[in-house]
Structure formats: C-alpha cells, structure tokens
Write a protein that holds these residues in place. Structure first.
Motif, PDB file in Angstrom:
ATOM      1  N   ASP A 250       0.810  -1.220   0.000  1.00  0.00           N
ATOM      2  CA  ASP A 250       0.000   0.000   0.000  1.00  0.00           C
ATOM      3  C   ASP A 250       0.846   1.274   0.000  1.00  0.00           C
ATOM      4  O   ASP A 250       0.305   2.361  -0.174  1.00  0.00           O
ATOM      5  CB  ASP A 250      -0.935   0.031   1.224  1.00  0.00           C
ATOM      6  CG  ASP A 250      -1.998  -1.044   1.166  1.00  0.00           C
ATOM      7  OD1 ASP A 250      -2.421  -1.423   0.057  1.00  0.00           O
ATOM      8  OD2 ASP A 250      -2.395  -1.527   2.246  1.00  0.00           O
ATOM      9  N   PHE A 251       2.158   1.155   0.185  1.00  0.00           N
ATOM     10  CA  PHE A 251       3.032   2.318   0.289  1.00  0.00           C
ATOM     11  C   PHE A 251       3.679   2.669  -1.039  1.00  0.00           C
ATOM     12  O   PHE A 251       3.869   1.813  -1.900  1.00  0.00           O
ATOM     13  CB  PHE A 251       4.136   2.063   1.334  1.00  0.00           C
ATOM     14  CG  PHE A 251       3.604   1.949   2.726  1.00  0.00           C
ATOM     15  CD1 PHE A 251       3.401   3.077   3.509  1.00  0.00           C
ATOM     16  CD2 PHE A 251       3.283   0.702   3.261  1.00  0.00           C
ATOM     17  CE1 PHE A 251       2.897   2.976   4.788  1.00  0.00           C
ATOM     18  CE2 PHE A 251       2.776   0.592   4.549  1.00  0.00           C
ATOM     19  CZ  PHE A 251       2.576   1.726   5.310  1.00  0.00           C
ATOM     20  N   SER A 252       4.032   3.938  -1.167  1.00  0.00           N
ATOM     21  CA  SER A 252       4.877   4.413  -2.265  1.00  0.00           C
ATOM     22  C   SER A 252       6.146   4.959  -1.646  1.00  0.00           C
ATOM     23  O   SER A 252       6.130   5.487  -0.534  1.00  0.00           O
ATOM     24  CB  SER A 252       4.178   5.525  -3.057  1.00  0.00           C
ATOM     25  OG  SER A 252       3.116   4.995  -3.802  1.00  0.00           O
TER      26      SER A 252
ATOM     27  N   VAL B 114      14.946  -7.905  -3.684  1.00  0.00           N
ATOM     28  CA  VAL B 114      15.613  -7.127  -2.645  1.00  0.00           C
ATOM     29  C   VAL B 114      15.360  -5.661  -2.971  1.00  0.00           C
ATOM     30  O   VAL B 114      15.465  -5.254  -4.139  1.00  0.00           O
ATOM     31  CB  VAL B 114      17.131  -7.404  -2.610  1.00  0.00           C
ATOM     32  CG1 VAL B 114      17.833  -6.480  -1.612  1.00  0.00           C
ATOM     33  CG2 VAL B 114      17.420  -8.864  -2.287  1.00  0.00           C
ATOM     34  N   LEU B 115      15.021  -4.873  -1.958  1.00  0.00           N
ATOM     35  CA  LEU B 115      14.822  -3.428  -2.127  1.00  0.00           C
ATOM     36  C   LEU B 115      15.705  -2.714  -1.120  1.00  0.00           C
ATOM     37  O   LEU B 115      15.588  -2.938   0.084  1.00  0.00           O
ATOM     38  CB  LEU B 115      13.356  -3.047  -1.892  1.00  0.00           C
ATOM     39  CG  LEU B 115      12.299  -3.777  -2.721  1.00  0.00           C
ATOM     40  CD1 LEU B 115      10.906  -3.284  -2.343  1.00  0.00           C
ATOM     41  CD2 LEU B 115      12.548  -3.618  -4.210  1.00  0.00           C
ATOM     42  N   GLY B 116      16.599  -1.858  -1.606  1.00  0.00           N
ATOM     43  CA  GLY B 116      17.520  -1.134  -0.740  1.00  0.00           C
ATOM     44  C   GLY B 116      17.068   0.295  -0.504  1.00  0.00           C
ATOM     45  O   GLY B 116      16.701   1.000  -1.454  1.00  0.00           O
ATOM     46  N   PHE B 117      17.129   0.711   0.766  1.00  0.00           N
ATOM     47  CA  PHE B 117      16.740   2.067   1.145  1.00  0.00           C
ATOM     48  C   PHE B 117      17.894   2.749   1.869  1.00  0.00           C
ATOM     49  O   PHE B 117      18.121   2.506   3.051  1.00  0.00           O
ATOM     50  CB  PHE B 117      15.486   2.031   2.031  1.00  0.00           C
ATOM     51  CG  PHE B 117      14.267   1.638   1.258  1.00  0.00           C
ATOM     52  CD1 PHE B 117      13.523   2.603   0.596  1.00  0.00           C
ATOM     53  CD2 PHE B 117      13.902   0.310   1.146  1.00  0.00           C
ATOM     54  CE1 PHE B 117      12.414   2.242  -0.144  1.00  0.00           C
ATOM     55  CE2 PHE B 117      12.797  -0.060   0.403  1.00  0.00           C
ATOM     56  CZ  PHE B 117      12.047   0.905  -0.240  1.00  0.00           C
ATOM     57  N   PRO B 118      18.646   3.603   1.165  1.00  0.00           N
ATOM     58  CA  PRO B 118      19.758   4.315   1.783  1.00  0.00           C
ATOM     59  C   PRO B 118      19.281   5.197   2.937  1.00  0.00           C
ATOM     60  O   PRO B 118      18.215   5.813   2.859  1.00  0.00           O
ATOM     61  CB  PRO B 118      20.315   5.179   0.653  1.00  0.00           C
ATOM     62  CG  PRO B 118      19.799   4.571  -0.603  1.00  0.00           C
ATOM     63  CD  PRO B 118      18.487   3.942  -0.245  1.00  0.00           C
ATOM     64  N   CYS B 119      20.103   5.226   3.981  1.00  0.00           N
ATOM     65  CA  CYS B 119      19.769   6.018   5.164  1.00  0.00           C
ATOM     66  C   CYS B 119      21.067   6.543   5.771  1.00  0.00           C
ATOM     67  O   CYS B 119      22.044   5.798   5.879  1.00  0.00           O
ATOM     68  CB  CYS B 119      19.017   5.139   6.164  1.00  0.00           C
ATOM     69  SG  CYS B 119      18.583   5.993   7.678  1.00  0.00           S
TER      70      CYS B 119
ATOM     71  N   ALA C  76      10.744   9.547   9.980  1.00  0.00           N
ATOM     72  CA  ALA C  76      10.788   8.193   9.422  1.00  0.00           C
ATOM     73  C   ALA C  76       9.744   8.035   8.324  1.00  0.00           C
ATOM     74  O   ALA C  76       8.594   8.462   8.470  1.00  0.00           O
ATOM     75  CB  ALA C  76      10.559   7.156  10.511  1.00  0.00           C
ATOM     76  N   HIS C  77      10.169   7.435   7.231  1.00  0.00           N
ATOM     77  CA  HIS C  77       9.253   7.196   6.121  1.00  0.00           C
ATOM     78  C   HIS C  77       8.105   6.299   6.608  1.00  0.00           C
ATOM     79  O   HIS C  77       8.329   5.383   7.399  1.00  0.00           O
ATOM     80  CB  HIS C  77       9.999   6.531   4.960  1.00  0.00           C
ATOM     81  CG  HIS C  77       9.184   6.473   3.720  1.00  0.00           C
ATOM     82  ND1 HIS C  77       8.220   5.508   3.514  1.00  0.00           N
ATOM     83  CD2 HIS C  77       9.150   7.284   2.623  1.00  0.00           C
ATOM     84  CE1 HIS C  77       7.645   5.725   2.338  1.00  0.00           C
ATOM     85  NE2 HIS C  77       8.201   6.800   1.784  1.00  0.00           N
ATOM     86  N   PRO C  78       6.876   6.532   6.148  1.00  0.00           N
ATOM     87  CA  PRO C  78       5.741   5.710   6.576  1.00  0.00           C
ATOM     88  C   PRO C  78       5.948   4.207   6.361  1.00  0.00           C
ATOM     89  O   PRO C  78       5.465   3.399   7.160  1.00  0.00           O
ATOM     90  CB  PRO C  78       4.579   6.238   5.732  1.00  0.00           C
ATOM     91  CG  PRO C  78       4.954   7.660   5.448  1.00  0.00           C
ATOM     92  CD  PRO C  78       6.454   7.661   5.309  1.00  0.00           C
ATOM     93  N   LEU C  79       6.666   3.819   5.306  1.00  0.00           N
ATOM     94  CA  LEU C  79       6.955   2.393   5.109  1.00  0.00           C
ATOM     95  C   LEU C  79       7.698   1.838   6.317  1.00  0.00           C
ATOM     96  O   LEU C  79       7.354   0.776   6.844  1.00  0.00           O
ATOM     97  CB  LEU C  79       7.782   2.177   3.835  1.00  0.00           C
ATOM     98  CG  LEU C  79       8.346   0.761   3.678  1.00  0.00           C
ATOM     99  CD1 LEU C  79       7.221  -0.267   3.538  1.00  0.00           C
ATOM    100  CD2 LEU C  79       9.314   0.700   2.505  1.00  0.00           C
TER     101      LEU C  79
END
Length: 167
Positions: A6-8, A59-64, A102-105
């Motif tokens: 449900d997230f973008s 795999v989905l990478g989210f840089p932080c 923080a991102h909603p995801l």
C-alpha cells in the motif's frame, strides 16, 4: 488492513514508486549505507536476488544516513556504490527510518516486526525485513545476520503460492 504494497517510496530519480508493483513477490527490505562496515553485504544481497528472482523474490535497498553518517552522498554517489558491488536490485532515494521523519513504510515495518525485546527503532544499517507475497511483514533480521543466513526464511516465504495463483 494496510500492508507493505500500500506504500509508495521515492525512487533514486525522485519519482514516487508504488510498492504495489511488487504485489505477489516476496521482498527483503534493507536500509543500506555506502560507508558502513556492513556495506559488503551488498554482494550477499545481490546473490540472494539472483538465486531467487525467477521465483518472485526482490531485494529493495533504502539508503539512510541516520547511523554514523555512513550514507553522506547524493543519489549519484549512492548508485555508484551499488555499481561497485554489482547490485542489480533497486536502491531507492535516501530516507529516514527512525524518528519523526521516518518514512511511513519504515513506521509500518517497525510496528509489524519489532526488534529484540520489543524495541521499535532500527539500531543500525542493514537491518532486514522479510515481506510475504501478501504484503505482510514476516520477520526482522539484525544487521549482523548475513544475507546467506536468510535462505531458509526466504525459501519458506517463497513456498507460499502467489495470491493470484489461487493460494
């Protein structure tokens, strides 16, 4: 009930990417960083992507940059790090995983799969969340868990039929 699909999320080019495009796939969502002691895990994550892609694994990478300033670069530098490690999976735009920004995801992931002793916060780079084909958060793995140690959990998640396969 809300699920991961449900997230973008912001893609590396700044456009919004609906995670619904992955509906029916098993996902491993990882907060990544280019200058971390765990950065070599990119290779193991890519190996998992290659091993299981044909079965519907992504795999989905989210840089932080919230942990020791270990992701200081812009989008171009972040993508260059992925190239250095031979990454073929999506590495999205830099986001926050903790705090008010923080991102909603990540708010959802942490609520659905708290860490050790029920803690919600992400402790460091390369925390991994396994998401089932139905968008439910199946498990959370600490940064120290090497990608190859997740094969059994990924196999179990992939054994569940896709929702559109009558399962």
């Amino acid at each position: 009930m809300t699920d991961v699909f449900d997230f973008s999320v912001p893609a590396a080019d700044g456009t919004e990417q609906p995670l619904g495009t992955y509906r029916g796939d098993v996902l491993l969502i990882v907060n990544v960083a280019s200058e971390c002691g765990f950065t070599p895990q990119y290779e193991g994550l890519q190996a998992l992507q290659e091993q299981f892609a044909e079965r519907g694994f992504r795999v989905l990478g989210f840089p932080c940059n919230q942990f020791g300033g270990q992701e200081p670069g812009d989008a171009e530098a972040i993508q260059a790090c992925g190239v250095r490690f031979g990454v073929g999976f999506p590495v999205f735009a830099k986001i926050e995983v903790n705090g008010e920004g923080a991102h909603p995801l990540y708010q959802h992931l942490k609520q659905q799969a708290p860490g050790a002793l029920g803690t919600r916060g992400i402790k460091w780079n390369f925390t991994k969340f396994l998401v089932g084909r139905d968008g439910s958060v199946l498990d959370r793995f600490a940064p120290q868990r090497k990608p190859q140690d997740l094969v059994g959990a990924i196999e179990r998640a992939l054994a569940v039929p896709r929702p559109d396969d009558g399962g």
